[in-house]
Design a protein around this motif. Structure first.
Motif, mmCIF file in Angstrom:
data_model
loop_
_atom_site.group_PDB
_atom_site.id
_atom_site.type_symbol
_atom_site.label_atom_id
_atom_site.label_comp_id
_atom_site.label_asym_id
_atom_site.label_seq_id
_atom_site.Cartn_x
_atom_site.Cartn_y
_atom_site.Cartn_z
ATOM 1 N N ALA A 281 5.694 10.946 -0.809
ATOM 2 C CA ALA A 281 5.693 10.198 0.899
ATOM 3 C C ALA A 281 4.664 10.339 1.411
ATOM 4 O O ALA A 281 4.472 9.720 2.066
ATOM 5 C CB ALA A 281 6.700 11.777 1.179
ATOM 6 N N PHE A 282 3.844 11.359 0.603
ATOM 7 C CA PHE A 282 2.721 11.137 1.302
ATOM 8 C C PHE A 282 1.830 9.510 1.018
ATOM 9 O O PHE A 282 1.649 9.222 2.415
ATOM 10 C CB PHE A 282 1.586 12.251 1.114
ATOM 11 C CG PHE A 282 -0.200 11.652 1.049
ATOM 12 C CD1 PHE A 282 -0.573 12.610 2.398
ATOM 13 C CD2 PHE A 282 -0.468 12.029 0.348
ATOM 14 C CE1 PHE A 282 -1.483 12.760 3.583
ATOM 15 C CE2 PHE A 282 -1.959 11.962 0.853
ATOM 16 C CZ PHE A 282 -2.496 12.162 2.071
ATOM 17 N N LEU A 283 1.737 9.037 0.336
ATOM 18 C CA LEU A 283 0.926 7.854 -0.141
ATOM 19 C C LEU A 283 1.898 6.787 0.538
ATOM 20 O O LEU A 283 1.331 5.503 0.932
ATOM 21 C CB LEU A 283 1.392 7.943 -1.365
ATOM 22 C CG LEU A 283 0.730 8.870 -2.440
ATOM 23 C CD1 LEU A 283 0.705 7.964 -4.032
ATOM 24 C CD2 LEU A 283 -1.049 8.352 -2.111
ATOM 25 N N VAL A 284 3.013 7.232 1.086
ATOM 26 C CA VAL A 284 3.936 5.908 1.462
ATOM 27 C C VAL A 284 3.562 6.033 3.308
ATOM 28 O O VAL A 284 3.178 5.215 3.807
ATOM 29 C CB VAL A 284 5.079 6.028 1.558
ATOM 30 C CG1 VAL A 284 5.796 5.865 2.533
ATOM 31 C CG2 VAL A 284 5.762 5.975 0.233
ATOM 32 N N MET A 285 3.525 7.789 3.287
ATOM 33 C CA MET A 285 2.795 7.063 4.979
ATOM 34 C C MET A 285 1.479 6.750 5.058
ATOM 35 O O MET A 285 0.879 6.195 6.402
ATOM 36 C CB MET A 285 2.671 8.980 5.276
ATOM 37 C CG MET A 285 2.899 9.514 7.041
ATOM 38 S SD MET A 285 0.621 9.784 7.367
ATOM 39 C CE MET A 285 1.049 11.080 6.073
ATOM 40 N N LYS A 286 0.624 7.680 4.177
ATOM 41 C CA LYS A 286 -0.703 6.660 3.865
ATOM 42 C C LYS A 286 -1.004 5.354 4.145
ATOM 43 O O LYS A 286 -2.354 5.361 4.686
ATOM 44 C CB LYS A 286 -2.169 7.738 3.692
ATOM 45 C CG LYS A 286 -1.789 8.604 3.650
ATOM 46 C CD LYS A 286 -2.760 9.459 5.164
ATOM 47 C CE LYS A 286 -3.043 10.426 5.421
ATOM 48 N NZ LYS A 286 -3.956 10.516 6.836
ATOM 49 N N GLY A 287 -0.467 4.510 3.714
ATOM 50 C CA GLY A 287 -0.131 3.987 3.447
ATOM 51 C C GLY A 287 0.392 2.612 4.893
ATOM 52 O O GLY A 287 0.556 1.376 4.465
ATOM 53 N N ARG A 288 1.411 2.622 5.070
ATOM 54 C CA ARG A 288 1.679 2.039 5.839
ATOM 55 C C ARG A 288 0.358 1.685 7.519
ATOM 56 O O ARG A 288 -0.875 2.679 7.815
ATOM 57 C CB ARG A 288 2.487 3.393 7.602
ATOM 58 C CG ARG A 288 4.214 2.908 6.386
ATOM 59 C CD ARG A 288 4.801 4.213 7.235
ATOM 60 N NE ARG A 288 6.381 4.143 6.546
ATOM 61 C CZ ARG A 288 7.206 5.298 6.425
ATOM 62 N NH1 ARG A 288 6.689 6.274 6.771
ATOM 63 N NH2 ARG A 288 7.949 5.584 5.461
ATOM 64 N N ALA A 289 1.364 0.347 7.804
ATOM 65 C CA ALA A 289 0.007 -0.324 9.163
ATOM 66 C C ALA A 289 0.130 1.096 9.867
ATOM 67 O O ALA A 289 -1.290 0.479 10.487
ATOM 68 C CB ALA A 289 0.190 -1.478 8.776
ATOM 69 N N ALA A 290 1.679 1.690 10.707
ATOM 70 C CA ALA A 290 0.738 1.801 11.485
ATOM 71 C C ALA A 290 1.704 3.357 11.773
ATOM 72 O O ALA A 290 2.669 4.139 10.680
ATOM 73 C CB ALA A 290 1.674 1.997 13.123
#
Length: 371
Positions: A281-290
């Motif tokens: 979940a952390f990686l998805v959050m950090k990988g988002r453009a915004a």
């Protein structure tokens, strides 16, 4: 953007490889499986608490149907695996009892207050949601406290373990489970509002991905996907580090639990997948453009309510023998009748929780808000 995702992927690979070096290839695989759960749940926005809320309040069946599909796909993979390897693989079978039903009802209410079940709380915490982080701390404490009182709750009485396999044998158990899921799905579709029946493609992909990872988790670990035991173990280790002596407690004195209490968290199956889920979940959050939407600001009473709700989540999930993952998803997908009873009780509790939510999550007054 691409460079950021490459860095995050390298970080994930480094953590998985480091775990494999520190605790063995199996531990590295389990962390990777947990990471996959987190990537799917957060990246494809697949949840449990939210779809139940939408079904109750808006007659939107899309998320619930996707959950039932994920369980059906997992069952189609797990039932043959369990039949072929009965001594090596442990299904999520548990007895129906007074405490289990009460715990599931209370859990369903509490998860709607903080908008997160067991996996949802981990996802919310991993994605940086402050309410999720606070709720996770309460969940860990509550799951540990629940282990201290298991003797009392068991004494309230429970039935023998009943499963689809015991009712219909290995040949008919999968058909019986799929028929049950199809019946609930048909009822949900019949109740759903027009235009809110067919899950979007992302939820269909998520259902297939979760089912595949659940089967892989069973193959690698020898047991079903779960959440709650790991969180209770974290609480027990913190209590032990603070000087608590758990050797006289009936739950932690059991040989298997005592060994896990003394061993590294990297040797515990559920802890590894829980940690991986948070990381995913952390990686998805950090990988988002915004960045995602910020957490809802709360008045001080609201934060107290979140802590209490987290405690209740953890405690009730322990006496209910699991959460939406360990009892609902894994229970039904491996044939346990307690999974169906848990679902019915928790869904009823969710209806109550939605009524309680406005009184617990209290936003600050305008004058208290920052300028």
């Amino acid at each position: 953007m691409r460079a950021r995702r490459v860095v995050l992927a390298l970080l994930a690979l480094t953590l998985v490889a480091g775990t494999a070096l520190a605790a063995g290839p199996r531990a590295g695989l389990l962390l990777a499986i947990g990471l996959g759960f987190g990537l799917i749940l957060e990246g494809l926005r697949f949840g449990f608490a939210g779809p139940w809320r939408l079904m109750i309040t808006e007659r939107d069946a899309r998320g619930l149907v996707a959950q039932l599909l994920a369980i059906a796909l997992a069952a189609a993979a797990l039932f043959p695996l369990m039949a072929a390897n009965p001594l090596e693989l442990s299904p999520a079978h548990a007895p129906i009892g007074t405490a289990m039903i009460l715990g599931a009802f209370v859990f369903g209410a509490a998860m709607q207050v903080v908008m997160g079940c067991g996996s949802g709380t981990l996802v919310n915490a991993g994605s940086g949601n402050l309410i999720g982080l606070v709720a996770l701390a309460g969940f860990v404490a509550g799951a540990f406290l629940g282990t201290l009182h298991t003797g009392f709750w068991v004494s309230l009485g429970r039935l023998p373990v009943i499963s689809a396999q015991s009712l219909a044998g290995d040949d008919g158990s999968l058909a019986l489970t799929l028929a049950g899921l199809a019946t609930v799905g048909a009822l949900a579709l019949w109740r759903a509002a027009p235009g809110k029946r067919r899950p979007p493609a992302r939820l269909l992909w998520a259902a297939g991905g979760l089912a595949g990872l659940a089967a892989l988790n069973m193959i690698v670990s020898g047991q079903s996907w779960g959440i709650v035991y790991g969180l209770g173990l974290w609480g027990a280790k913190l209590a032990q580090a603070a000087g608590a002596d758990l050797s006289a407690n009936a739950f932690w004195a059991l040989p298997a639990n005592a060994r896990r209490l003394e061993a590294s968290l990297l040797t515990d199956v559920t802890s590894l997948t829980d940690l991986g889920l948070i990381l995913g979940a952390f990686l998805v959050m950090k990988g988002r453009a915004a960045p995602g939407a910020p957490s809802m600001p709360l008045a001080w009473r609201g934060w107290v309510g979140v802590v209490i709700a987290g405690l209740v989540l953890g405690y009730s999930s322990r006496i209910a023998l699991g959460c939406n993952v360990g009892a609902f998803f894994s229970g039904i997908s491996t044939g346990s009748l307690h999974g169906w009873a848990w679902f019915a009780a928790a869904f009823a509790g969710s209806a109550l929780g939605l009524r309680l939510r406005p009184f617990v999550l209290i936003a600050p007054r305008r004058a208290e808000a920052p300028a």
